[in-house]
Every structure is written in C-alpha cells, then in structure tokens.
Design an enzyme around this catalytic site. Sequence first.
Site, PDB file in Angstrom:
ATOM      1  N   HIS A  72       0.822  -1.210   0.000  1.00  0.00           N
ATOM      2  CA  HIS A  72       0.000   0.000   0.000  1.00  0.00           C
ATOM      3  C   HIS A  72       0.857   1.261   0.000  1.00  0.00           C
ATOM      4  O   HIS A  72       1.996   1.248   0.462  1.00  0.00           O
ATOM      5  CB  HIS A  72      -0.869   0.055   1.260  1.00  0.00           C
ATOM      6  CG  HIS A  72      -1.745  -1.123   1.443  1.00  0.00           C
ATOM      7  ND1 HIS A  72      -2.057  -1.625   2.684  1.00  0.00           N
ATOM      8  CD2 HIS A  72      -2.395  -1.917   0.558  1.00  0.00           C
ATOM      9  CE1 HIS A  72      -2.867  -2.670   2.557  1.00  0.00           C
ATOM     10  NE2 HIS A  72      -3.067  -2.866   1.273  1.00  0.00           N
ATOM     11  N   LYS A 103       5.891   6.324   6.950  1.00  0.00           N
ATOM     12  CA  LYS A 103       5.434   5.503   8.073  1.00  0.00           C
ATOM     13  C   LYS A 103       6.610   5.065   8.932  1.00  0.00           C
ATOM     14  O   LYS A 103       7.663   4.688   8.409  1.00  0.00           O
ATOM     15  CB  LYS A 103       4.711   4.255   7.562  1.00  0.00           C
ATOM     16  CG  LYS A 103       3.451   4.539   6.774  1.00  0.00           C
ATOM     17  CD  LYS A 103       2.850   3.265   6.208  1.00  0.00           C
ATOM     18  CE  LYS A 103       1.622   3.560   5.379  1.00  0.00           C
ATOM     19  NZ  LYS A 103       1.061   2.337   4.787  1.00  0.00           N
ATOM     20  N   TYR A 122       1.839   1.986  13.805  1.00  0.00           N
ATOM     21  CA  TYR A 122       2.694   2.840  12.993  1.00  0.00           C
ATOM     22  C   TYR A 122       2.207   4.273  12.989  1.00  0.00           C
ATOM     23  O   TYR A 122       1.028   4.557  13.090  1.00  0.00           O
ATOM     24  CB  TYR A 122       2.854   2.293  11.575  1.00  0.00           C
ATOM     25  CG  TYR A 122       1.601   2.015  10.795  1.00  0.00           C
ATOM     26  CD1 TYR A 122       1.148   2.913   9.823  1.00  0.00           C
ATOM     27  CD2 TYR A 122       0.886   0.843  10.995  1.00  0.00           C
ATOM     28  CE1 TYR A 122       0.008   2.642   9.085  1.00  0.00           C
ATOM     29  CE2 TYR A 122      -0.251   0.570  10.255  1.00  0.00           C
ATOM     30  CZ  TYR A 122      -0.689   1.475   9.309  1.00  0.00           C
ATOM     31  OH  TYR A 122      -1.821   1.215   8.578  1.00  0.00           O
ATOM     32  N   ASP A 160      -6.565  -6.472  -1.472  1.00  0.00           N
ATOM     33  CA  ASP A 160      -5.171  -6.824  -1.748  1.00  0.00           C
ATOM     34  C   ASP A 160      -5.064  -7.947  -2.773  1.00  0.00           C
ATOM     35  O   ASP A 160      -4.154  -7.955  -3.596  1.00  0.00           O
ATOM     36  CB  ASP A 160      -4.440  -7.195  -0.465  1.00  0.00           C
ATOM     37  CG  ASP A 160      -4.149  -5.985   0.412  1.00  0.00           C
ATOM     38  OD1 ASP A 160      -4.255  -4.838  -0.080  1.00  0.00           O
ATOM     39  OD2 ASP A 160      -3.819  -6.174   1.601  1.00  0.00           O
TER      40      ASP A 160
END
Length: 183
Positions: free
Chosen positions: A62, A72, A132, A170
Amino acid sequence: MKTERLAIPDIVLLTPQRFGDERGFFSETYNAARMAAAGMTAVFVQDNHSLSRRRGVVRGLHCQVPPHPQGKLVRCTRGAIWDVAVDARQGSPSFGQWVAAELTEDNGSQLWIPAGFLHGFCTLTDDAEVQYKCTDVWNRDCERSVRWDDPALGIAWPVAPADAVLSEKDAAAPSFAAVRGWF
C-alpha cells in the site's frame, strides 16, 4: 537508539534501547530530537494500530500518492512480522527494488519508510499487532495498492501464495506496472 540504513538508504531500521528488570522493560520509541539527529525530520499526524489474528496474513503493498503521501514509522508490539518497503519513486536509482526487516515484540525494532514507497507486511505469528505513525492522514482518493506477489518485484515473502491470508482488495491489486508516475 541504534540506526541502520538498509540496502535502499532512505529506509532506516531503528532499534530503541530497552531498560529492563524483573518488572519488564522501558523503551523510548520516538523522540523528535533524536530522529532529527539521525536525519529523519518527519512530522507525524496519525497513529494506526492493526491486529492480524493468523500467521500468514499479508497486508499490502500500500501507499498514498500526492497530495497526501504518507511516510510511516512501523513497529510490531505483539508477535512478529516481516515488513517490506518497495521504492515506487519514478527516476529513483532503486525504483522497483525492495528491502525487508523482521520486526518483533522482542527486538523492538522499527522501520522508517518515507513517502514514495509501497509498504506491506506478513505476519510470522498468530495475533500480531502492528502500530505505525504516519506523516499524513488517510485519504481514500490517494490510496493505492500493488499486488503483493507481483513477479516483477521478486519479493521473497515468508509465506507461500496458497497460504497467504489476504483482503479482497489486496488480492485484486494491480501489478507494479501501475505505479508509473505515482511519485
């Protein structure tokens, strides 16, 4: 905090020091001044937390494209994951290359993945929790995905394709060829 630049130098593995005794441990997982001293000046605006119930869950690959790209800082707070970053920056010398690191509750390591990279992970244990920090908020219109097992990337995932647990999104993600011009 120990910092290690990986094969793609923009990706940094950070391992905070832990101070432990019979009660457990204490660790400073983020300090803006120490991060800046290591060359990371990102400002974080959103924290995310995920739980994957089974070993072999694959989340990713992603990213978010401009005007809301996300960097991130990823860590695994329960269990273990194999965390992957893929360079999606058109014109970068490492475009299409990937790096990975094992992040576990025991090693306390974190992976810094700047904007312009695809991110994904595979759980190595049941009940893996990932937390995250993000440099921009989630934006549906800027969200993009790439197929996790695209042969063009050659990522050596620690799960066989038949055993991977994927979301519908996904599983239907396009190939890496789709990233042309994202960054």
